[in-house]
Design a protein around this motif. Structure first.
Motif, PDB file in Angstrom:
ATOM      1  N   ALA A   1       6.315  -8.627  23.774  1.00  0.00           N
ATOM      2  CA  ALA A   1       7.388  -8.678  24.772  1.00  0.00           C
ATOM      3  C   ALA A   1       7.748  -7.126  25.238  1.00  0.00           C
ATOM      4  O   ALA A   1       7.834  -6.603  26.592  1.00  0.00           O
ATOM      5  CB  ALA A   1       8.534  -9.286  24.505  1.00  0.00           C
ATOM      6  N   PRO A   2       7.895  -6.123  24.124  1.00  0.00           N
ATOM      7  CA  PRO A   2       8.220  -4.909  24.433  1.00  0.00           C
ATOM      8  C   PRO A   2       7.095  -3.911  25.057  1.00  0.00           C
ATOM      9  O   PRO A   2       7.162  -3.345  25.992  1.00  0.00           O
ATOM     10  CB  PRO A   2       8.425  -3.975  23.318  1.00  0.00           C
ATOM     11  N   TRP A   3       5.816  -4.381  24.978  1.00  0.00           N
ATOM     12  CA  TRP A   3       4.752  -3.639  25.636  1.00  0.00           C
ATOM     13  C   TRP A   3       4.806  -4.323  26.814  1.00  0.00           C
ATOM     14  O   TRP A   3       4.412  -3.293  28.133  1.00  0.00           O
ATOM     15  CB  TRP A   3       3.240  -3.882  24.703  1.00  0.00           C
ATOM     16  N   LEU A   4       4.913  -5.375  27.175  1.00  0.00           N
ATOM     17  CA  LEU A   4       4.828  -6.240  28.300  1.00  0.00           C
ATOM     18  C   LEU A   4       5.803  -5.568  29.343  1.00  0.00           C
ATOM     19  O   LEU A   4       5.462  -5.452  30.753  1.00  0.00           O
ATOM     20  CB  LEU A   4       4.773  -7.759  28.144  1.00  0.00           C
ATOM     21  N   GLU A   5       6.884  -5.550  28.791  1.00  0.00           N
ATOM     22  CA  GLU A   5       7.990  -4.839  29.755  1.00  0.00           C
ATOM     23  C   GLU A   5       7.753  -3.370  30.157  1.00  0.00           C
ATOM     24  O   GLU A   5       7.802  -3.272  31.374  1.00  0.00           O
ATOM     25  CB  GLU A   5       9.461  -5.024  28.903  1.00  0.00           C
ATOM     26  N   LEU A   6       7.512  -2.635  29.138  1.00  0.00           N
ATOM     27  CA  LEU A   6       6.921  -1.287  29.577  1.00  0.00           C
ATOM     28  C   LEU A   6       5.842  -1.235  30.476  1.00  0.00           C
ATOM     29  O   LEU A   6       6.071  -0.538  31.454  1.00  0.00           O
ATOM     30  CB  LEU A   6       6.522  -0.359  28.347  1.00  0.00           C
ATOM     31  N   ARG A   7       5.027  -2.039  30.348  1.00  0.00           N
ATOM     32  CA  ARG A   7       3.572  -2.078  31.165  1.00  0.00           C
ATOM     33  C   ARG A   7       4.027  -2.595  32.502  1.00  0.00           C
ATOM     34  O   ARG A   7       3.617  -1.839  33.709  1.00  0.00           O
ATOM     35  CB  ARG A   7       2.582  -3.117  30.527  1.00  0.00           C
ATOM     36  N   GLN A   8       4.661  -3.374  32.615  1.00  0.00           N
ATOM     37  CA  GLN A   8       5.417  -3.920  33.966  1.00  0.00           C
ATOM     38  C   GLN A   8       6.204  -2.870  34.903  1.00  0.00           C
ATOM     39  O   GLN A   8       5.823  -2.612  35.927  1.00  0.00           O
ATOM     40  CB  GLN A   8       6.072  -5.147  33.748  1.00  0.00           C
ATOM     41  N   ARG A   9       6.974  -2.026  34.228  1.00  0.00           N
ATOM     42  CA  ARG A   9       7.763  -1.198  34.672  1.00  0.00           C
ATOM     43  C   ARG A   9       6.886   0.148  35.288  1.00  0.00           C
ATOM     44  O   ARG A   9       7.002   0.371  36.370  1.00  0.00           O
ATOM     45  CB  ARG A   9       8.689  -0.725  33.923  1.00  0.00           C
TER      46      ARG A   9
ATOM     47  N   ARG B   1       0.186 -10.410  30.940  1.00  0.00           N
ATOM     48  CA  ARG B   1       0.902 -11.709  30.483  1.00  0.00           C
ATOM     49  C   ARG B   1      -0.086 -12.938  30.378  1.00  0.00           C
ATOM     50  O   ARG B   1       0.138 -13.530  29.453  1.00  0.00           O
ATOM     51  CB  ARG B   1       1.978 -12.033  31.688  1.00  0.00           C
TER      52      ARG B   1
ATOM     53  N   PRO C   1       0.378  -6.227  35.720  1.00  0.00           N
ATOM     54  CA  PRO C   1       1.212  -6.803  34.455  1.00  0.00           C
ATOM     55  C   PRO C   1       0.886  -8.424  34.368  1.00  0.00           C
ATOM     56  O   PRO C   1       1.163  -8.935  33.566  1.00  0.00           O
ATOM     57  CB  PRO C   1       2.520  -6.738  35.141  1.00  0.00           C
TER      58      PRO C   1
ATOM     59  N   ARG D   1       6.412   6.022  24.532  1.00  0.00           N
ATOM     60  CA  ARG D   1       7.234   5.493  25.839  1.00  0.00           C
ATOM     61  C   ARG D   1       7.342   6.581  26.751  1.00  0.00           C
ATOM     62  O   ARG D   1       7.154   6.684  27.947  1.00  0.00           O
ATOM     63  CB  ARG D   1       8.527   4.922  25.320  1.00  0.00           C
TER      64      ARG D   1
END
Length: 150
Positions: free
Chosen positions: A127-135, A117, A113, A12
């Protein structure tokens, strides 16, 4: 086969640290110093292209390890490298560069992102990986747009 998308604190932190080269490039451009202005433009364009191709590599890995992934995954995986290469063609042939190229790269980063998805649809453990990737992608995309606008 189940895959873990747990993100370690180190991963992270390295992800967020990955925004620093773009921050440095934007700061160089914003300084309007003739000594570092073009270097800042070049840095932001090269770094955005590198990260976009890196994302293609991630998608390639997903396409090889996920049996139920979309048949279009390999196409999605190759596209970022072609976009990144295409973004340097104006520079190679003496056309206006890098502002239009920075916009192209920013759009690719901001759209990435959505590809994540689609590729990982139906995998709630991602979900945690997708959230970090999006940010991270939004951050890098916006920094790249900032570089294009300065």
């Amino acid at each position: 086969m189940q895959y873990s998308f747990r993100i370690s604190p180190l991963a992270r932190g390295l992800g967020w640290a990955g925004l620093l080269p773009q921050v440095a490039g934007v700061a160089m451009i914003a300084s309007h110093s003739p000594a570092v202005y073009f270097a800042g433009l070049s840095l932001t364009a090269c770094y955005a292209a590198l990260i976009l191709t890196f994302l293609g590599g991630v998608w390639w890995g997903l396409s090889l390890t996920r049996p139920n992934i979309s048949r279009m995954a390999p196409v999605a995986a190759v596209a970022p490298s072609l976009v990144a290469l295409g973004s340097f063609i104006p520079w190679m042939v003496g056309l206006p560069w890098p502002r239009p190229s920075l916009v192209l790269l920013a759009v690719g980063l901001l759209a990435s992102p959505l590809v994540d998805r689609v590729l990982l649809a139906g995998e709630p453990e991602a979900a945690p990986w997708l959230e970090l990737r999006q940010r991270l992608s939004i951050g890098l995309g916006l920094l790249t747009l900032a570089a294009a606008s300065l």
